[in-house]
Structures are given as structure tokens and as C-alpha cells.
Motif scaffolding. Structure first.
Motif, PDB file in Angstrom:
ATOM      1  N   LEU A  61      -8.960  18.246 -16.038  1.00  0.00           N
ATOM      2  CA  LEU A  61      -7.619  18.662 -15.618  1.00  0.00           C
ATOM      3  C   LEU A  61      -6.695  18.660 -16.848  1.00  0.00           C
ATOM      4  O   LEU A  61      -7.009  18.132 -17.911  1.00  0.00           O
ATOM      5  CB  LEU A  61      -7.085  17.731 -14.544  1.00  0.00           C
ATOM      6  CG  LEU A  61      -7.941  17.616 -13.276  1.00  0.00           C
ATOM      7  CD1 LEU A  61      -7.377  16.546 -12.358  1.00  0.00           C
ATOM      8  CD2 LEU A  61      -8.023  18.964 -12.572  1.00  0.00           C
ATOM      9  N   SER A  62      -5.512  19.221 -16.689  1.00  0.00           N
ATOM     10  CA  SER A  62      -4.522  19.283 -17.776  1.00  0.00           C
ATOM     11  C   SER A  62      -3.307  18.442 -17.424  1.00  0.00           C
ATOM     12  O   SER A  62      -2.934  18.298 -16.242  1.00  0.00           O
ATOM     13  CB  SER A  62      -4.075  20.731 -18.018  1.00  0.00           C
ATOM     14  OG  SER A  62      -5.155  21.523 -18.454  1.00  0.00           O
ATOM     15  N   LEU A  63      -2.693  17.856 -18.442  1.00  0.00           N
ATOM     16  CA  LEU A  63      -1.462  17.081 -18.270  1.00  0.00           C
ATOM     17  C   LEU A  63      -0.286  18.040 -18.319  1.00  0.00           C
ATOM     18  O   LEU A  63      -0.089  18.769 -19.289  1.00  0.00           O
ATOM     19  CB  LEU A  63      -1.346  16.026 -19.382  1.00  0.00           C
ATOM     20  CG  LEU A  63      -0.175  15.048 -19.255  1.00  0.00           C
ATOM     21  CD1 LEU A  63      -0.372  14.145 -18.030  1.00  0.00           C
ATOM     22  CD2 LEU A  63      -0.049  14.198 -20.524  1.00  0.00           C
ATOM     23  N   ARG A  64       0.512  18.017 -17.239  1.00  0.00           N
ATOM     24  CA  ARG A  64       1.630  18.947 -17.121  1.00  0.00           C
ATOM     25  C   ARG A  64       2.941  18.184 -16.950  1.00  0.00           C
ATOM     26  O   ARG A  64       2.958  17.032 -16.537  1.00  0.00           O
ATOM     27  CB  ARG A  64       1.418  19.893 -15.942  1.00  0.00           C
ATOM     28  CG  ARG A  64       0.158  20.750 -16.094  1.00  0.00           C
ATOM     29  CD  ARG A  64      -0.051  21.628 -14.870  1.00  0.00           C
ATOM     30  NE  ARG A  64      -1.220  22.490 -15.004  1.00  0.00           N
ATOM     31  CZ  ARG A  64      -1.186  23.693 -15.566  1.00  0.00           C
ATOM     32  NH1 ARG A  64      -0.046  24.168 -16.020  1.00  0.00           N
ATOM     33  NH2 ARG A  64      -2.293  24.399 -15.630  1.00  0.00           N
ATOM     34  N   ALA A  65       4.073  18.853 -17.297  1.00  0.00           N
ATOM     35  CA  ALA A  65       5.400  18.244 -17.170  1.00  0.00           C
ATOM     36  C   ALA A  65       5.884  18.343 -15.743  1.00  0.00           C
ATOM     37  O   ALA A  65       5.607  19.325 -15.045  1.00  0.00           O
ATOM     38  CB  ALA A  65       6.384  18.932 -18.111  1.00  0.00           C
ATOM     39  N   LYS A  66       6.598  17.313 -15.290  1.00  0.00           N
ATOM     40  CA  LYS A  66       7.145  17.326 -13.939  1.00  0.00           C
ATOM     41  C   LYS A  66       8.412  18.166 -13.854  1.00  0.00           C
ATOM     42  O   LYS A  66       8.608  18.921 -12.913  1.00  0.00           O
ATOM     43  CB  LYS A  66       7.450  15.901 -13.481  1.00  0.00           C
ATOM     44  CG  LYS A  66       6.234  15.121 -13.002  1.00  0.00           C
ATOM     45  CD  LYS A  66       6.666  13.798 -12.404  1.00  0.00           C
ATOM     46  CE  LYS A  66       5.470  13.042 -11.811  1.00  0.00           C
ATOM     47  NZ  LYS A  66       5.892  11.762 -11.207  1.00  0.00           N
ATOM     48  N   LYS A  67       9.325  17.998 -14.868  1.00  0.00           N
ATOM     49  CA  LYS A  67      10.608  18.683 -14.815  1.00  0.00           C
ATOM     50  C   LYS A  67      10.519  20.004 -15.579  1.00  0.00           C
ATOM     51  O   LYS A  67       9.785  20.111 -16.563  1.00  0.00           O
ATOM     52  CB  LYS A  67      11.701  17.808 -15.424  1.00  0.00           C
ATOM     53  CG  LYS A  67      11.934  16.517 -14.637  1.00  0.00           C
ATOM     54  CD  LYS A  67      13.050  15.691 -15.259  1.00  0.00           C
ATOM     55  CE  LYS A  67      13.279  14.411 -14.456  1.00  0.00           C
ATOM     56  NZ  LYS A  67      14.347  13.579 -15.053  1.00  0.00           N
ATOM     57  N   GLY A  68      11.321  20.992 -15.142  1.00  0.00           N
ATOM     58  CA  GLY A  68      11.297  22.292 -15.771  1.00  0.00           C
ATOM     59  C   GLY A  68      10.026  23.025 -15.430  1.00  0.00           C
ATOM     60  O   GLY A  68       9.465  22.890 -14.349  1.00  0.00           O
ATOM     61  N   SER A  69       9.560  23.797 -16.382  1.00  0.00           N
ATOM     62  CA  SER A  69       8.303  24.520 -16.153  1.00  0.00           C
ATOM     63  C   SER A  69       7.143  23.527 -16.211  1.00  0.00           C
ATOM     64  O   SER A  69       7.114  22.635 -17.049  1.00  0.00           O
ATOM     65  CB  SER A  69       8.136  25.612 -17.213  1.00  0.00           C
ATOM     66  OG  SER A  69       8.068  25.035 -18.498  1.00  0.00           O
ATOM     67  N   SER A  70       6.186  23.678 -15.305  1.00  0.00           N
ATOM     68  CA  SER A  70       5.031  22.766 -15.246  1.00  0.00           C
ATOM     69  C   SER A  70       3.918  23.221 -16.171  1.00  0.00           C
ATOM     70  O   SER A  70       2.754  23.288 -15.793  1.00  0.00           O
ATOM     71  CB  SER A  70       4.511  22.679 -13.796  1.00  0.00           C
ATOM     72  OG  SER A  70       4.131  23.972 -13.355  1.00  0.00           O
ATOM     73  N   ASP A  71       4.308  23.590 -17.408  1.00  0.00           N
ATOM     74  CA  ASP A  71       3.303  24.039 -18.371  1.00  0.00           C
ATOM     75  C   ASP A  71       2.477  22.863 -18.850  1.00  0.00           C
ATOM     76  O   ASP A  71       2.892  21.701 -18.808  1.00  0.00           O
ATOM     77  CB  ASP A  71       3.970  24.718 -19.575  1.00  0.00           C
ATOM     78  CG  ASP A  71       4.679  26.001 -19.170  1.00  0.00           C
ATOM     79  OD1 ASP A  71       4.318  26.576 -18.139  1.00  0.00           O
ATOM     80  OD2 ASP A  71       5.604  26.420 -19.902  1.00  0.00           O
ATOM     81  N   CYS A  72       1.320  23.206 -19.351  1.00  0.00           N
ATOM     82  CA  CYS A  72       0.465  22.211 -19.975  1.00  0.00           C
ATOM     83  C   CYS A  72       1.161  21.665 -21.220  1.00  0.00           C
ATOM     84  O   CYS A  72       1.789  22.420 -21.994  1.00  0.00           O
ATOM     85  CB  CYS A  72      -0.868  22.854 -20.320  1.00  0.00           C
ATOM     86  SG  CYS A  72      -1.901  21.829 -21.392  1.00  0.00           S
ATOM     87  N   VAL A  73       1.042  20.342 -21.433  1.00  0.00           N
ATOM     88  CA  VAL A  73       1.708  19.714 -22.577  1.00  0.00           C
ATOM     89  C   VAL A  73       1.166  20.268 -23.884  1.00  0.00           C
ATOM     90  O   VAL A  73       1.922  20.552 -24.824  1.00  0.00           O
ATOM     91  CB  VAL A  73       1.537  18.179 -22.499  1.00  0.00           C
ATOM     92  CG1 VAL A  73       2.095  17.518 -23.748  1.00  0.00           C
ATOM     93  CG2 VAL A  73       2.212  17.638 -21.256  1.00  0.00           C
ATOM     94  N   GLU A  74      -0.121  20.479 -23.989  1.00  0.00           N
ATOM     95  CA  GLU A  74      -0.717  21.003 -25.214  1.00  0.00           C
ATOM     96  C   GLU A  74      -0.306  22.445 -25.456  1.00  0.00           C
ATOM     97  O   GLU A  74      -0.073  22.851 -26.598  1.00  0.00           O
ATOM     98  CB  GLU A  74      -2.243  20.892 -25.134  1.00  0.00           C
ATOM     99  CG  GLU A  74      -2.773  19.469 -25.040  1.00  0.00           C
ATOM    100  CD  GLU A  74      -2.406  18.661 -26.273  1.00  0.00           C
ATOM    101  OE1 GLU A  74      -2.338  19.259 -27.378  1.00  0.00           O
ATOM    102  OE2 GLU A  74      -2.209  17.435 -26.146  1.00  0.00           O
TER     103      GLU A  74
END
Length: 341
Positions: free
Chosen positions: A34-47
Motif C-alpha cells: 500500500l502507499s502512504l497518503r496525506a489526510k488533508k488536502g489532496s490524498s496523493d502519495c507522499v513519495e
């Protein structure tokens, strides 16, 4: 089931991030699939977000380099068109001083080894008479900027005669001409001084000269020296001549008649015995011994700048013998009407 166990054992800030589906670039977080994503704003992958930010910074840096190169090339072409000596000077941004070089939108600066020296505005250095500035720099700035300023003055203020004055950079004393933000300067005088500064300097010089003249006047012998100079100037001004008699020579002339007045023949006090110009200096008389007679204070004040014969013949002490003796002292032939029988 295995993913849930791994997620529980992995540590991350749950307030900011969450575990989501694998991104399209395949950035797997912690072997979870799985990928680590941001909760706030766009839920893009952190990398993915890091990659995008790094890419945008590199693009911005490249754009800055391109713009800087274009600006440098434009400045070089502008310096060549303006005829600037690029081995010693360059065009830089206008600073607080606001000294624009030949309407280019830039300030002319001097190149140097140190950044501080290189950032020196030529106009500021010339106005402030900065010691590190070379005389060649001063002459370069003066000649190049003066021609342009004279052209600007002709175009903006045709009523000014640029053969004598022009509008230049503001002087160090801040004299502004007619709210133009510039100073009125002389065209053909050395270094084109400000007109107002020159007038102030002349006024100060006049005041200092008057003060020194007053001091000399009241010094011992100052009064006699003052009148000697005044007599000489007046004689030369009206076409006469002056022999430049000193104090001892004038004292000898006073004693021709043993301290007596040549007109009334009275013997005044020594301090009241003066020398009178028989032919007044204002009428072209000479300041020489041939035109000087000892005279008392009263006769000298009465005669003033009058003609000798017209004044002497109406005085109560008039006599043909007296006038004949005066002519003999002066070495002038006695007119026939004044002969003594």
C-alpha cells in the motif's frame, strides 16, 4: 490479514497520514503493498508529492538560470550600444540613489575585486567625492553623462540656453531647480558646478573679503593702505596713472611747505594734513607727485572733486601770488592771467 498486522506494527503520524491503495507509480510503504497518503488536502502519495515538489524546484531553478542568462545578454548588448567601457564598468540595478545612466533604466557601476567596490555607483562616488574613485572614472562619468544631460535639457526645457547652463544630477547640497529633482549647472566650467552652490560660495567669499578688509583697515597703517589702493584703482579706472607712492614718500610730499596747506597757507595739526589731487581722479587725474599737494582737512573737504581753478578763485584766501606758487610747485607754466606784476 497480514497487511493489517504490518500496519499496526509500523509507526507514522496518524493525524497527518493514512494508508491507502498503491499509487500508479508503485510507491510501496513498508512492504505493505500500500502507499502512504496525506489526510488533508489532496490524498496523493507522499513519495509522489516529494517527487513533484523536487521536479518543480528544479524547473524553477532552470527558468531562473535562463532568465538570468537572457538578462545578462541584454545588458551586454545595451552596454555595447551605449559605448560603455566594459573592462571597467557595468550596468547594474538602480539603487536607493536613483541615478539612471543615460535613460537605460540601470545604474553605471564600477567593476572591482571586492563586491563592495564593485557595487559602487559612479554618480554617487563622483558627487560624494569618494577617495577610492579614480580620476579617470570621474572624467568618464562627467563626459558621458554631461552630453546626455545637455540633450535632455534641450528637449525638455528649450527656454534654457545650454551653451551656459544645463540640468544635471542634484548637487550634494540638494539645490533643486523648479521642482525638477535636478540641479542647474554651468556648461563650460570645470566639473560643471551647481549655479546655486556657486552663488552661495561667491557670497561667502565676498563676506570673508569684506571682513578681512575691515580688519586690515583698523590695523596700524591700515587706513593709509586702504586709501592708497583706492586712489590707485580710481586713477587707473578713469584713464590716469599711478606711481604707487608708499607711506614715507607721501609724508615727504606733505612737508613741501613745511606742514602748511598749499591753498589757505594755514598750518593744521599733523593728523589733519592730507594730500589732495589737484586734478581729481574722477576726471582723469594721476596719482603721482606731479598732481599732489599738501592740504588741510577743511580745504580738502571743500574742494572735493571740483576743478581746481573754478574752486580756488572763489575762496576768500585767493591771491595771484598763491596760485602762481601752486603752479610752480607742480611744475606747470603759470597762465598769463595769473601773472604777478
Amino acid at each position: 490479514m497480514m497487511n493489517k498486522i504490518l500496519i499496526k506494527n509500523m509507526e507514522f503520524e496518524q493525524e497527518l497520514y493514512k494508508i491507502g491503495s498503491l499509487c500508479f507509480r508503485g510507491h510501496e510503504w513498508g512492504s505493505t503493498g500500500l502507499s502512504l497518503r496525506a489526510k488533508k488536502g489532496s490524498s496523493d502519495c507522499v513519495e509522489c508529492r516529494k517527487f513533484r515538489t523536487k521536479k518543480s524546484k528544479s524547473l524553477a531553478l532552470a527558468e531562473k538560470r535562463v532568465l538570468a542568462l537572457e538578462r545578462k545578454q541584454a545588458l551586454e548588448s545595451l552596454e555595447i550600444s551605449l559605448g560603455i567601457d566594459r573592462t571597467r564598468y557595468y550596468l547594474g540595478s538602480i539603487g536607493v540613489c536613483g541615478h539612471e545612466w543615460m535613460n537605460s533604466g540601470y545604474t553605471l557601476r564600477r567593476k572591482g575585486d571586492a563586491p563592495r567596490k564593485g557595487a559602487t555607483c559612479i554618480v554617487c562616488a563622483c558627487i560624494q567625492n569618494s577617495s577610492p574613485l579614480l580620476e579617470a572614472d570621474r572624467l568618464y562619468w562627467f563626459v558621458r553623462s554631461k552630453d546626455q544631460l545637455i540633450q535632455d535639457t534641450c528637449r525638455e526645457f528649450p527656454e534654457l540656453n545650454t551653451d551656459f547652463v544645463f540640468l544635471g544630477n542634484i548637487c550634494r547640497n540638494g539645490h533643486v531647480w523648479n521642482e525638477t529633482g535636478r540641479s542647474l549647472r554651468y556648461t563650460h566650467r570645470a566639473n560643471s558646478p551647481c549655479v546655486s552652490c556657486s552663488e552661495d560660495l561667491n557670497e561667502r567669499n565676498r563676506d570673508s573679503k569684506r571682513e578681512r578688509a575691515r580688519e586690515r583697515y583698523w590695523m596700524p597703517g591700515g587706513k593709509e593702505s586702504y586709501y592708497r589702493s583706492a586712489y590707485r584703482r580710481l586713477a587707473l579706472k578713469n584713464g590716469g596713472s599711478s606711481s604707487g607712492l608708499n607711506k614715507s614718500q607721501r609724508e615727504l610730499l606733505k612737508m613741501i611747505l613745511k606742514g602748511a596747506c598749499a591753498y589757505c597757507r594755514n598750518i593744521p595739526l599733523p593728523e589733519e594734513l592730507e594730500l589732495d589731487h589737484v586734478i581729481p581722479l574722477s576726471q582723469g587725474g594721476d596719482d603721482t607727485p606731479e598732481n599732489l599737494l599738501p592740504c588741510c582737512l577743511s580745504c580738502n573737504r571743500s574742494k572735493k572733486d571740483k576743478d581746481f581753478l573754478s574752486w580756488y578763485t572763489i575762496q576768500p584766501f585767493y591771491s595771484k601770488a598763491g596760485i602762481s606758487e601752486i603752479f610752480q610747485i607742480l611744475g606747470i607754466p603759470v597762465p598769463e592771467q595769473f601773472w604777478v606784476s
